[in-house]
Design a protein around this motif. Structure first.
Motif, PDB file in Angstrom:
ATOM      1  N   ASN A  26     -58.934 -31.820  14.134  1.00  0.00           N
ATOM      2  CA  ASN A  26     -59.636 -31.667  12.866  1.00  0.00           C
ATOM      3  C   ASN A  26     -59.358 -30.317  12.217  1.00  0.00           C
ATOM      4  N   SER A  27     -59.552 -30.265  10.928  1.00  0.00           N
ATOM      5  CA  SER A  27     -59.405 -29.016  10.193  1.00  0.00           C
ATOM      6  C   SER A  27     -60.444 -28.004  10.682  1.00  0.00           C
ATOM      7  N   GLY A  28     -60.016 -26.745  10.846  1.00  0.00           N
ATOM      8  CA  GLY A  28     -60.945 -25.687  11.218  1.00  0.00           C
ATOM      9  C   GLY A  28     -61.091 -25.438  12.703  1.00  0.00           C
ATOM     10  N   VAL A  29     -60.344 -26.162  13.543  1.00  0.00           N
ATOM     11  CA  VAL A  29     -60.485 -25.947  14.986  1.00  0.00           C
ATOM     12  C   VAL A  29     -59.621 -24.779  15.480  1.00  0.00           C
ATOM     13  N   GLY A  30     -58.727 -24.256  14.608  1.00  0.00           N
ATOM     14  CA  GLY A  30     -57.953 -23.067  14.957  1.00  0.00           C
ATOM     15  C   GLY A  30     -56.534 -23.339  15.426  1.00  0.00           C
ATOM     16  N   LYS A  31     -55.953 -24.435  14.981  1.00  0.00           N
ATOM     17  CA  LYS A  31     -54.585 -24.761  15.408  1.00  0.00           C
ATOM     18  C   LYS A  31     -53.576 -23.712  14.955  1.00  0.00           C
ATOM     19  N   THR A  32     -53.632 -23.360  13.679  1.00  0.00           N
ATOM     20  CA  THR A  32     -52.690 -22.377  13.140  1.00  0.00           C
ATOM     21  C   THR A  32     -52.893 -21.019  13.802  1.00  0.00           C
ATOM     22  N   CYS A  33     -54.134 -20.596  13.939  1.00  0.00           N
ATOM     23  CA  CYS A  33     -54.442 -19.300  14.564  1.00  0.00           C
ATOM     24  C   CYS A  33     -53.922 -19.248  15.995  1.00  0.00           C
ATOM     25  N   LEU A  34     -54.015 -20.365  16.689  1.00  0.00           N
ATOM     26  CA  LEU A  34     -53.575 -20.429  18.073  1.00  0.00           C
ATOM     27  C   LEU A  34     -52.063 -20.244  18.184  1.00  0.00           C
ATOM     28  N   ALA A  35     -51.311 -20.915  17.300  1.00  0.00           N
ATOM     29  CA  ALA A  35     -49.842 -20.807  17.320  1.00  0.00           C
ATOM     30  C   ALA A  35     -49.392 -19.403  16.929  1.00  0.00           C
ATOM     31  N   ILE A  36     -50.047 -18.840  15.913  1.00  0.00           N
ATOM     32  CA  ILE A  36     -49.687 -17.490  15.465  1.00  0.00           C
ATOM     33  C   ILE A  36     -49.989 -16.465  16.551  1.00  0.00           C
ATOM     34  N   ARG A  37     -51.135 -16.623  17.213  1.00  0.00           N
ATOM     35  CA  ARG A  37     -51.516 -15.701  18.287  1.00  0.00           C
ATOM     36  C   ARG A  37     -50.504 -15.741  19.427  1.00  0.00           C
ATOM     37  N   CYS A  74     -52.233 -30.344   9.214  1.00  0.00           N
ATOM     38  CA  CYS A  74     -53.603 -30.184   8.737  1.00  0.00           C
ATOM     39  C   CYS A  74     -54.472 -31.269   9.350  1.00  0.00           C
ATOM     40  N   GLY A  75     -55.753 -31.030   9.403  1.00  0.00           N
ATOM     41  CA  GLY A  75     -56.656 -32.015   9.994  1.00  0.00           C
ATOM     42  C   GLY A  75     -57.475 -32.756   8.966  1.00  0.00           C
ATOM     43  N   GLN A  76     -57.120 -32.631   7.707  1.00  0.00           N
ATOM     44  CA  GLN A  76     -57.905 -33.260   6.666  1.00  0.00           C
ATOM     45  C   GLN A  76     -57.538 -34.736   6.532  1.00  0.00           C
ATOM     46  N   GLU A  77     -58.526 -35.555   6.373  1.00  0.00           N
ATOM     47  CA  GLU A  77     -58.341 -37.004   6.320  1.00  0.00           C
ATOM     48  C   GLU A  77     -57.360 -37.411   5.235  1.00  0.00           C
ATOM     49  N   ALA A  78     -57.366 -36.715   4.090  1.00  0.00           N
ATOM     50  CA  ALA A  78     -56.522 -37.086   2.955  1.00  0.00           C
ATOM     51  C   ALA A  78     -55.037 -36.974   3.272  1.00  0.00           C
ATOM     52  N   TYR A  79     -54.682 -36.160   4.286  1.00  0.00           N
ATOM     53  CA  TYR A  79     -53.271 -35.927   4.590  1.00  0.00           C
ATOM     54  C   TYR A  79     -52.780 -36.716   5.803  1.00  0.00           C
ATOM     55  N   LYS A 103     -68.180 -32.860  17.110  1.00  0.00           N
ATOM     56  CA  LYS A 103     -67.492 -33.850  16.287  1.00  0.00           C
ATOM     57  C   LYS A 103     -65.969 -33.731  16.442  1.00  0.00           C
ATOM     58  N   SER A 104     -65.473 -32.494  16.510  1.00  0.00           N
ATOM     59  CA  SER A 104     -64.029 -32.301  16.667  1.00  0.00           C
ATOM     60  C   SER A 104     -63.546 -32.870  17.999  1.00  0.00           C
ATOM     61  N   PHE A 105     -64.417 -32.868  18.993  1.00  0.00           N
ATOM     62  CA  PHE A 105     -64.108 -33.451  20.300  1.00  0.00           C
ATOM     63  C   PHE A 105     -64.170 -34.975  20.234  1.00  0.00           C
ATOM     64  N   ASN A 106     -65.214 -35.476  19.593  1.00  0.00           N
ATOM     65  CA  ASN A 106     -65.381 -36.929  19.480  1.00  0.00           C
ATOM     66  C   ASN A 106     -64.278 -37.574  18.651  1.00  0.00           C
ATOM     67  N   ASP A 107     -63.693 -36.811  17.732  1.00  0.00           N
ATOM     68  CA  ASP A 107     -62.634 -37.352  16.867  1.00  0.00           C
ATOM     69  C   ASP A 107     -61.257 -37.376  17.530  1.00  0.00           C
ATOM     70  N   LEU A 108     -61.165 -36.836  18.733  1.00  0.00           N
ATOM     71  CA  LEU A 108     -59.868 -36.769  19.408  1.00  0.00           C
ATOM     72  C   LEU A 108     -59.258 -38.147  19.646  1.00  0.00           C
ATOM     73  N   ASP A 109     -60.106 -39.128  19.927  1.00  0.00           N
ATOM     74  CA  ASP A 109     -59.588 -40.476  20.181  1.00  0.00           C
ATOM     75  C   ASP A 109     -58.840 -41.029  18.971  1.00  0.00           C
ATOM     76  N   GLY A 110     -59.324 -40.680  17.777  1.00  0.00           N
ATOM     77  CA  GLY A 110     -58.649 -41.128  16.560  1.00  0.00           C
ATOM     78  C   GLY A 110     -57.265 -40.514  16.438  1.00  0.00           C
ATOM     79  N   TRP A 111     -57.163 -39.210  16.727  1.00  0.00           N
ATOM     80  CA  TRP A 111     -55.867 -38.531  16.700  1.00  0.00           C
ATOM     81  C   TRP A 111     -54.944 -39.068  17.789  1.00  0.00           C
TER      82      TRP A 111
END
Length: 240
Positions: A26-37, A74-79, A103-111
């Protein structure tokens, strides 16, 4: 102690092999920050990714330079319809959620379902619980471990992009996992190739031996008595 390392950003060394890695969550979980770090050893707050972004991380392992080409989606539904196109050819997927957001954990099954539908069936998957630096948590470590086991995932980490905890290890262990699989497949292909060559040689030799199967190595074809043969067959003009 790991026997691999992430090389400095913009390393001049040419990679021996490049693997596509996709980050989902999901958006906001820190994916980009994690890769940059992991790639720069710096923490940067970022705006939500629109569409996708590609980040390169180079790992030295087994005397090879492995480039991870990270597709940060991105984790946004529109994309989601756009992102699905980038599942193809990914060798590793980082399934990221935030430990302070159930919610970000519960949505993992969808991803995970989208990955199964659109990605390579042999893609390796790592579960990543980000923001482990936060005191507040809505997802327990036991829940994370159970999720990994039940979904038969390959790796599981908790990380903090802010503090750097496990940020490098995620990509190092991921690189080792997919490189070892790649090396194993390459060795098997080489063995199969050599086996096919050996089979062709054996088949060719069999054909050659079949043509010569009436040839008696112990019989001297040059030294025999034509008179004896003629005497046996008589004066046969057809034979002589």
């Amino acid at each position: 102690m790991t026997n691999a390392e992430i090389l400095p950003e913009n390393t001049p060394e040419i990679p021996d092999v490049t693997f596509k890695v996709i980050m989902l969550g999901n958006s906001g979980v820190g994916k980009t920050c994690l890769a940059i770090r992991a790639g720069t050893d710096n923490f940067q707050t970022t705006i939500p990714t629109l569409g996708f972004e590609i980040i390169n991380i180079n790992v030295r392992y087994s005397e090879k330079i492995i480039r991870l080409q990270i597709w940060d989606t991105c984790g946004q539904e529109a994309y989601k319809s756009i992102v699905s196109k980038f599942y193809k050819q990914a060798k590793l997927c980082l399934l990221v959620f935030s430990i302070d957001n159930k919610k970000s954990f519960n949505d993992l099954d969808g991803w995970l379902s989208e990955l199964k539908d659109n990605g390579d069936k042999n893609v390796k998957i790592a579960l990543v619980g980000n923001k482990s630096d936060l005191d507040k948590r809505e997802v327990t470590k036991e829940e994370e471990l159970n999720y990994k086991i039940k979904r038969n995932l390959d790796l599981c980490f908790e990380s903090s992009a802010k503090h750097g905890d496990n940020s490098k290890d995620i990509f190092i262990e991921g690189a080792k996992l997919i490189y070892n699989e790649y090396k194993k497949n390459a060795e098997n292909e080489e063995k199969n190739k050599n086996l096919k060559i050996d089979k062709k040689i054996i088949k060719k030799n069999k054909k050659k031996n079949k043509k010569n199967e009436n040839y008696d190595e112990d019989y001297d074809y040059e030294e025999y008595d034509y008179d004896d043969v003629k005497g046996q067959h008589g004066s046969c003009k057809k034979c002589f």
